[in-house]
Write a protein that holds these residues in place. Structure first.
Motif, PDB file in Angstrom:
ATOM      1  N   ASP A  17      -0.912   9.344  -3.456  1.00 29.88           N
ATOM      2  CA  ASP A  17      -1.734   8.791  -2.377  1.00 29.88           C
ATOM      3  C   ASP A  17      -1.500   7.283  -2.243  1.00 29.88           C
ATOM      4  O   ASP A  17      -1.361   6.762  -1.135  1.00 29.88           O
ATOM      5  CB  ASP A  17      -3.211   9.082  -2.638  1.00 29.88           C
ATOM      6  CG  ASP A  17      -4.090   8.655  -1.479  1.00 29.88           C
ATOM      7  OD1 ASP A  17      -3.761   9.001  -0.324  1.00 29.88           O
ATOM      8  OD2 ASP A  17      -5.108   7.973  -1.730  1.00 29.88           O
ATOM      9  N   ALA A  18      -1.439   6.592  -3.373  1.00 28.77           N
ATOM     10  CA  ALA A  18      -1.207   5.145  -3.349  1.00 28.77           C
ATOM     11  C   ALA A  18       0.166   4.825  -2.766  1.00 28.77           C
ATOM     12  O   ALA A  18       0.312   3.887  -1.969  1.00 28.77           O
ATOM     13  CB  ALA A  18      -1.339   4.573  -4.761  1.00 28.77           C
ATOM     14  N   ILE A  19       1.169   5.594  -3.132  1.00 31.95           N
ATOM     15  CA  ILE A  19       2.527   5.384  -2.608  1.00 31.95           C
ATOM     16  C   ILE A  19       2.552   5.619  -1.099  1.00 31.95           C
ATOM     17  O   ILE A  19       3.188   4.862  -0.351  1.00 31.95           O
ATOM     18  CB  ILE A  19       3.545   6.284  -3.338  1.00 31.95           C
ATOM     19  CG1 ILE A  19       3.748   5.780  -4.763  1.00 31.95           C
ATOM     20  CG2 ILE A  19       4.872   6.341  -2.592  1.00 31.95           C
ATOM     21  CD1 ILE A  19       4.568   6.707  -5.639  1.00 31.95           C
ATOM     22  N   GLN A  20       1.862   6.631  -0.639  1.00 29.24           N
ATOM     23  CA  GLN A  20       1.819   6.909   0.794  1.00 29.24           C
ATOM     24  C   GLN A  20       1.144   5.765   1.552  1.00 29.24           C
ATOM     25  O   GLN A  20       1.630   5.338   2.598  1.00 29.24           O
ATOM     26  CB  GLN A  20       1.088   8.226   1.062  1.00 29.24           C
ATOM     27  CG  GLN A  20       1.096   8.634   2.517  1.00 29.24           C
ATOM     28  CD  GLN A  20       0.416   9.986   2.736  1.00 29.24           C
ATOM     29  OE1 GLN A  20      -0.197  10.537   1.833  1.00 29.24           O
ATOM     30  NE2 GLN A  20       0.531  10.508   3.935  1.00 29.24           N
ATOM     31  N   GLU A  21       0.048   5.240   1.009  1.00 33.08           N
ATOM     32  CA  GLU A  21      -0.634   4.111   1.651  1.00 33.08           C
ATOM     33  C   GLU A  21       0.250   2.867   1.661  1.00 33.08           C
ATOM     34  O   GLU A  21       0.319   2.145   2.663  1.00 33.08           O
ATOM     35  CB  GLU A  21      -1.952   3.811   0.935  1.00 33.08           C
ATOM     36  CG  GLU A  21      -3.034   4.827   1.212  1.00 33.08           C
ATOM     37  CD  GLU A  21      -4.341   4.457   0.526  1.00 33.08           C
ATOM     38  OE1 GLU A  21      -4.646   3.251   0.452  1.00 33.08           O
ATOM     39  OE2 GLU A  21      -5.035   5.382   0.071  1.00 33.08           O
ATOM     40  N   LEU A  22       0.931   2.620   0.558  1.00 30.84           N
ATOM     41  CA  LEU A  22       1.843   1.474   0.494  1.00 30.84           C
ATOM     42  C   LEU A  22       2.989   1.625   1.487  1.00 30.84           C
ATOM     43  O   LEU A  22       3.403   0.655   2.133  1.00 30.84           O
ATOM     44  CB  LEU A  22       2.392   1.306  -0.919  1.00 30.84           C
ATOM     45  CG  LEU A  22       1.411   0.775  -1.957  1.00 30.84           C
ATOM     46  CD1 LEU A  22       2.014   0.860  -3.349  1.00 30.84           C
ATOM     47  CD2 LEU A  22       1.027  -0.655  -1.635  1.00 30.84           C
ATOM     48  N   ASN A  23       3.499   2.821   1.631  1.00 30.40           N
ATOM     49  CA  ASN A  23       4.581   3.066   2.578  1.00 30.40           C
ATOM     50  C   ASN A  23       4.130   2.799   4.013  1.00 30.40           C
ATOM     51  O   ASN A  23       4.850   2.179   4.798  1.00 30.40           O
ATOM     52  CB  ASN A  23       5.098   4.497   2.436  1.00 30.40           C
ATOM     53  CG  ASN A  23       6.335   4.738   3.264  1.00 30.40           C
ATOM     54  OD1 ASN A  23       7.241   3.906   3.295  1.00 30.40           O
ATOM     55  ND2 ASN A  23       6.390   5.888   3.934  1.00 30.40           N
ATOM     56  N   LEU A  24       2.921   3.234   4.355  1.00 28.47           N
ATOM     57  CA  LEU A  24       2.391   2.965   5.686  1.00 28.47           C
ATOM     58  C   LEU A  24       2.234   1.465   5.923  1.00 28.47           C
ATOM     59  O   LEU A  24       2.551   0.959   7.004  1.00 28.47           O
ATOM     60  CB  LEU A  24       1.054   3.672   5.873  1.00 28.47           C
ATOM     61  CG  LEU A  24       1.105   5.192   6.027  1.00 28.47           C
ATOM     62  CD1 LEU A  24      -0.316   5.764   6.035  1.00 28.47           C
ATOM     63  CD2 LEU A  24       1.843   5.580   7.287  1.00 28.47           C
ATOM     64  N   THR A  25       1.765   0.765   4.907  1.00 31.41           N
ATOM     65  CA  THR A  25       1.595  -0.686   5.022  1.00 31.41           C
ATOM     66  C   THR A  25       2.942  -1.366   5.218  1.00 31.41           C
ATOM     67  O   THR A  25       3.078  -2.265   6.062  1.00 31.41           O
ATOM     68  CB  THR A  25       0.892  -1.243   3.772  1.00 31.41           C
ATOM     69  OG1 THR A  25      -0.377  -0.600   3.640  1.00 31.41           O
ATOM     70  CG2 THR A  25       0.702  -2.741   3.865  1.00 31.41           C
TER      71      THR A  25
END
Length: 67
Positions: A17-25
């Motif tokens: 989940d954290a990686i997905q949020e970072l990727n979106l950012t």
């Protein structure tokens, strides 16, 4: 042993989940960067069109002829 596996699975889910949020950012920031680079290029072109060619026009340090 089972608790350790459950703990690892929950950590993995959190990390995904954290990686997905970072990727979106990162994608949003890249889009903003691209937009800003384009704006800077356009402003640079406009500034070049406003500047008089070298050797013509008066500079800020030249004294006007009526002095």
């Amino acid at each position: 042993m089972s608790n350790e596996i459950i703990d690892l699975q929950s950590r993995l889910a959190f990390q995904e989940d954290a990686i997905q949020e970072l990727n979106l950012t990162v994608c949003q920031l890249q889009n903003q960067l691209n937009t800003l680079q384009l704006a800077i290029r356009e402003l640079h072109k406009q500034m070049q069109n406003l500047a008089p060619p070298d050797g013509t026009g008066t500079s800020a340090t030249e004294i006007p002829p009526h002095y």
